[in-house]
Design an enzyme around this catalytic site. Sequence first.
Site, mmCIF file in Angstrom:
data_model
loop_
_atom_site.group_PDB
_atom_site.id
_atom_site.type_symbol
_atom_site.label_atom_id
_atom_site.label_comp_id
_atom_site.label_asym_id
_atom_site.label_seq_id
_atom_site.Cartn_x
_atom_site.Cartn_y
_atom_site.Cartn_z
ATOM 1 N N LYS A 112 18.112 -16.151 16.853
ATOM 2 C CA LYS A 112 19.164 -16.922 17.505
ATOM 3 C C LYS A 112 19.382 -16.486 18.956
ATOM 4 C CE LYS A 112 20.594 -19.100 13.627
ATOM 5 N NZ LYS A 112 19.629 -18.579 12.644
HETATM 6 C C1 LIG Z 1 18.991 -19.173 11.664
HETATM 7 C C2 LIG Z 1 17.873 -18.481 11.027
HETATM 8 C C3 LIG Z 1 16.867 -19.189 10.364
HETATM 9 C C4 LIG Z 1 16.892 -20.702 10.208
HETATM 10 O O1 LIG Z 1 16.722 -21.364 11.423
HETATM 11 P P1 LIG Z 1 17.183 -22.894 11.575
HETATM 12 O O2 LIG Z 1 17.003 -23.205 13.012
HETATM 13 O O3 LIG Z 1 18.619 -22.927 11.158
HETATM 14 O O4 LIG Z 1 16.333 -23.696 10.680
HETATM 15 C C5 LIG Z 1 15.821 -18.470 9.824
HETATM 16 N N1 LIG Z 1 15.773 -17.115 9.908
HETATM 17 C C6 LIG Z 1 16.735 -16.413 10.517
HETATM 18 C C7 LIG Z 1 16.638 -14.930 10.540
HETATM 19 C C8 LIG Z 1 17.809 -17.058 11.116
HETATM 20 O O5 LIG Z 1 18.757 -16.355 11.724
#
Ligand SMILES: *Cc1c(COP(=O)(O)O)cnc(C)c1O
Length: 497
Positions: A112
């Site tokens: 993120k």
């Molecule tokens: C948010 C997240 C995901 C999923 O990503 P999306 O964009 O919501 O599909 C997968 N792995 C981790 C570690 C995340 O923080």
Amino acid sequence: MYYSTRGWQHPVSAAQAIVGGIAPDGGLYVPSAIPQINTVFIEQLIAKTYQQRAQDVMGLFLPEFDAVELTQCINSAYTKTKFPDPKIAPVINLKSTAALLELWHGPTAAFKDMALQLLPQLLVTSLHKLNLTGRIAILVATSGDTGKAALAGFKDVDQTEVIVFYPEDGVSAVQKLQMVTQTGANVHVVAVKGNFDDAQTGVKHIFSDRELARILADQSIQLSSANSINLGRLLPQIVYYFSAYADMIKSGRIKTGDVINFVVPTGNFGNILAGYYAKQMGLPVGRLICAANNNNVLAEFINSGVYNRNRPFHQTLSPSMDILISSNLERLLYHLTDGSTEQVTAWQQQLQTEGCYHVTSAVKQKLTSLFWSDWSSDDDTCAVIRRVYQQHGYLLDPHTAVAWSVFERYQQETGDDTTSIIVATASPFKFADSVLAALTGQTVEQGGLESLFKLAELTNTIVPESLTALVDQPILHTAVCNKNDMRKMVTLRLLAD
Ligand SMILES: *Cc1c(COP(=O)(O)O)cnc(C)c1O
């Protein structure tokens, strides 16, 4: 220009879309045309830094940002302090048919950060462009990783407040600690009694609350979102698909023009959607492999064309993917129906009233030509963590392990041996309890930070500094609320002074 997926007729600029977050009709902003690139564009990326690659790719979507502004945004996001690895998003070659794209070298040790360090910069620049002088209050519902990344990204950024809601028992011990220790004069953290979907639904209701909007507007406060539906989250994510491709050429693993697959551990469909945009722009991407956990709504959807959220919600070892409503899917539906806003609106309404919708066979066909999907159980995920560590000496976090597990099944079932990049979305240390349990075969109680050091010792690896720093930080946020009281928590926090 950007349009709403639900037919609101007025196109907006990128700056307006970033400040607004969601369109007034509840839709998501999509570009009126997807910019196109050619092989020269890709070849020019090879010798560039990650920051320069970001400039090239994002510049195509942000014509109103001049080069100096965009450079400033990018350089304040991807600094040495925040991203100690100079490659920012390094590609690791592990075996002949697969490589890993590590997206967890930022301040909160999960992917993120790639977008949430840049979003605040884009937002503040957008505010200036639009001559807006009031405050923007960012509301976030988090399944764990977004919350901390938003707090870290917006901390003490001028003209902003950030309020994060997380499911009280739906995040890991380390994730919780990361959030409740967050410093900054403009940050607020609240636990919700419920699961992630409850928190997300609560935030959506607050966004569509006209009366609240008016009360806040009287104080020059406007609500906005840092959730993955914000255009300013999506654009930075497109960059690393290009960057990974350029690095694969650079290391000699592929030649310009070769097709590669990406395997993406998916929850809200934001990350993989960025991969879809990269492909539509002209990056040679074959299949986008959508990996889900036991909350397998998306896997079922891609294989059957039926989206059905009427099912039990499971808490899994990959909590950031514990999602039954993947918000960003709405953008894909818009593109796959060639911009039919009536159709998209109808499906979203059905989802709300019946919890289920069927796409047309034309859309289903496009879905299966672009994507492949399956899901991994917690047991399979643990087995993969153990096996990959034994075979390659590489530690996968549970989310990345879900992707690895689904990738193995993809190869078995399709026989496709196209070079594939598995997107690694979190440091294994962020989910140390689960990784320890997977490696040792023993159950591990929520060990908090203790487990990080145990894992480091067991595997002779180093805990990211951003996580060791949590050791002696005081807990600053203790608020807990019922899911029906989220609006009250927002007004209390924003109108207190
Ligand atoms: C948010 C997240 C995901 C999923 O990503 P999306 O964009 O919501 O599909 C997968 N792995 C981790 C570690 C995340 O923080």
